[in-house]
Design a protein around this motif. Structure first.
Motif, PDB file in Angstrom:
ATOM      1  N   GLN A  94      10.752  27.687   9.279  1.00 22.44           N
ATOM      2  CA  GLN A  94      11.055  29.005   9.108  1.00 22.44           C
ATOM      3  C   GLN A  94      12.101  29.529  10.003  1.00 22.44           C
ATOM      4  O   GLN A  94      12.893  30.238   9.293  1.00 22.44           O
ATOM      5  CB  GLN A  94       9.569  29.845   9.533  1.00 22.44           C
ATOM      6  N   VAL A 107       8.981  30.306  -0.683  1.00 21.57           N
ATOM      7  CA  VAL A 107       7.728  30.351   0.242  1.00 21.57           C
ATOM      8  C   VAL A 107       8.028  30.414   1.586  1.00 21.57           C
ATOM      9  O   VAL A 107       7.388  31.359   2.257  1.00 21.57           O
ATOM     10  CB  VAL A 107       6.773  29.248  -0.258  1.00 21.57           C
ATOM     11  N   SER A 133       9.621  33.741   2.788  1.00 21.81           N
ATOM     12  CA  SER A 133       8.739  34.905   2.455  1.00 21.81           C
ATOM     13  C   SER A 133       7.806  34.763   3.932  1.00 21.81           C
ATOM     14  O   SER A 133       7.796  35.760   4.560  1.00 21.81           O
ATOM     15  CB  SER A 133       7.795  34.726   1.365  1.00 21.81           C
ATOM     16  N   ARG A 134       7.144  33.673   4.360  1.00 23.54           N
ATOM     17  CA  ARG A 134       6.510  33.409   5.146  1.00 23.54           C
ATOM     18  C   ARG A 134       7.218  33.997   6.559  1.00 23.54           C
ATOM     19  O   ARG A 134       6.415  34.509   7.554  1.00 23.54           O
ATOM     20  CB  ARG A 134       5.846  31.967   5.506  1.00 23.54           C
ATOM     21  N   GLN A 172       5.969  36.758   8.828  1.00 21.78           N
ATOM     22  CA  GLN A 172       5.589  36.335  10.284  1.00 21.78           C
ATOM     23  C   GLN A 172       6.626  37.172  11.387  1.00 21.78           C
ATOM     24  O   GLN A 172       5.786  37.817  12.217  1.00 21.78           O
ATOM     25  CB  GLN A 172       5.858  35.034  10.393  1.00 21.78           C
ATOM     26  N   LYS A 218       8.707  38.861  -0.352  1.00 18.87           N
ATOM     27  CA  LYS A 218       8.052  37.458  -1.124  1.00 18.87           C
ATOM     28  C   LYS A 218       9.519  36.522  -1.375  1.00 18.87           C
ATOM     29  O   LYS A 218       9.000  35.623  -1.946  1.00 18.87           O
ATOM     30  CB  LYS A 218       7.694  38.101  -2.561  1.00 18.87           C
TER      31      LYS A 218
END
Lengths: 171, 185
Positions: A117, A147, A150-151, A155, B13
């Motif tokens: 991330q 994904v 986004s996380r 977060q 998103k």
């Protein structure tokens, strides 16, 4: 590729690669040392580089793999438990200009994210790569990058609000 | 301002494009998003995002120190020298190996071609054969001459070549071959 060619094509990438290394390792000086080794690796791989269509992407991948290996070896996937040490190690020790309190918070919050991330955030928010480019560099799908991104963004917001009590009213 | 909500939604998103994100940053920076009538007020929901974007902007400027390049090129040159030394050494071992084999072969050839008169002197024919062989080997050693400073062994081999060149009888010749073989070990 001879040294002169290398100086023109690869050396200019050094700062970008350094920032990526620093984000992964959460340590300014460690990242400096890593950059020396990474550049030497790239030099040793110069014949591969010649054949590769995208030298920048190749270099980012080499950087990422090297740093991940270091993290595995140190068995530290996120950060130092001791926040004071983290604060001291993350940034340039020579830097006289200090970050504002808010900026320090953001800096630390990012350090708490899992390594992929952190990496995707660095590549997107700071280095400005497209999702396609990031997918190529990380050898994964576009969907997967979205994904992770986004996380990461969610977060990060969550850490700032919950862990650091980032409170709109205070500011 | 519904627009902004939608962009933010897609932002979290991971669905926004670089252009959309650029626009978002611009709007946030220019404080162009207002809910209240008060000028210069950022809607509180976006204050956090502003901090993030400010942080990212400042991070773009981080760079390595000035001594980085120099240190790096020093290391690369060091590696080049080490590599050259090992390459040359292995070449010398291989060439002197070949040289030794050839010279020993000639030695045997000479021994087996003893004339009945038992004179152990080297005939002109013999000398010619030796000469040709030495010429071929000298050509090879020319390539290695570059490393003469680094590696002393080479000069010892060349000295032995000299002596072989001047050998007048088989015994002298064999002595010098053993010289080279000795250096091998």
């Amino acid at each position: 590729m001879e040294l002169e060619d290398f100086k023109i094509k690869v050396i200019p990438l050094k700062n970008k690669l350094f920032r990526i290394a620093k984000r992964l390792l959460n340590d300014y000086e460690l990242a400096e040392d890593a950059m020396q080794e990474i550049m030497i690796k790239l030099w040793e791989k110069r014949f591969e580089l010649d054949k590769h269509p995208n030298i920048e992407a190749f270099s980012v991948t080499v950087t990422k793999n090297y740093c991940i290996d270091i993290l595995r070896a140190k068995k530290v996937s996120t950060i130092e438990i001791n926040e004071e040490i983290l604060e001291n190690r993350m940034d340039n020790p020579d830097n006289s200009f200090e970050k504002s309190e808010l900026q320090m918070l953001v800096s630390k919050a990012i350090a708490y994210l899992p390594e992929m991330q952190r990496l995707v955030l660095q590549l997107r928010e700071i280095e400005g790569y497209s999702i396609e480019e990031i997918a190529f560099m990380l050898d994964t799908s576009i969907g997967n990058v979205r994904v992770i991104l986004s996380r990461a963004r969610l977060q990060l917001k969550s850490i700032l609000i919950n862990k650091y009590k980032f409170n709109y009213e205070r500011y | 301002m519904k627009d902004i909500k939608e962009i933010l939604d897609r932002f979290y998103k991971g669905e926004t494009t670089l252009e959309e994100e650029s626009k978002l940053r611009e709007l946030i920076n220019n404080n162009q998003l207002r809910i209240t009538e008060e000028k210069g007020t950022l809607p509180s929901e976006l204050f956090l995002e502003k901090q993030l974007f400010d942080f990212y902007e400042s991070e773009k400027e981080i760079e390595l120190g000035d001594d980085f390049d120099e240190k790096l090129f020093d290391k690369i040159s060091e590696k080049k020298v080490v590599k050259l030394n090992t390459k040359v050494k292995s070449l010398i071992y291989r060439v002197s190996g070949i040289a030794a084999v050839l010279l020993v072969a000639i030695g045997f050839y000479l021994i087996f071609n003893f004339k009945e008169n038992q004179s152990k002197e080297l005939t002109n024919e013999d000398k010619k054969t030796i000469e040709y062989t030495l010429d071929a080997l000298t050509m090879m050693s020319d390539y290695i001459n570059l490393a003469n400073e680094h590696i002393g062994k080479l000069s010892i081999i060349e000295e032995s070549f000299e002596k072989i060149h001047n050998a007048t009888n088989i015994e002298e010749y064999n002595d010098y071959i053993f010289n080279i073989l000795g250096e091998e070990s």
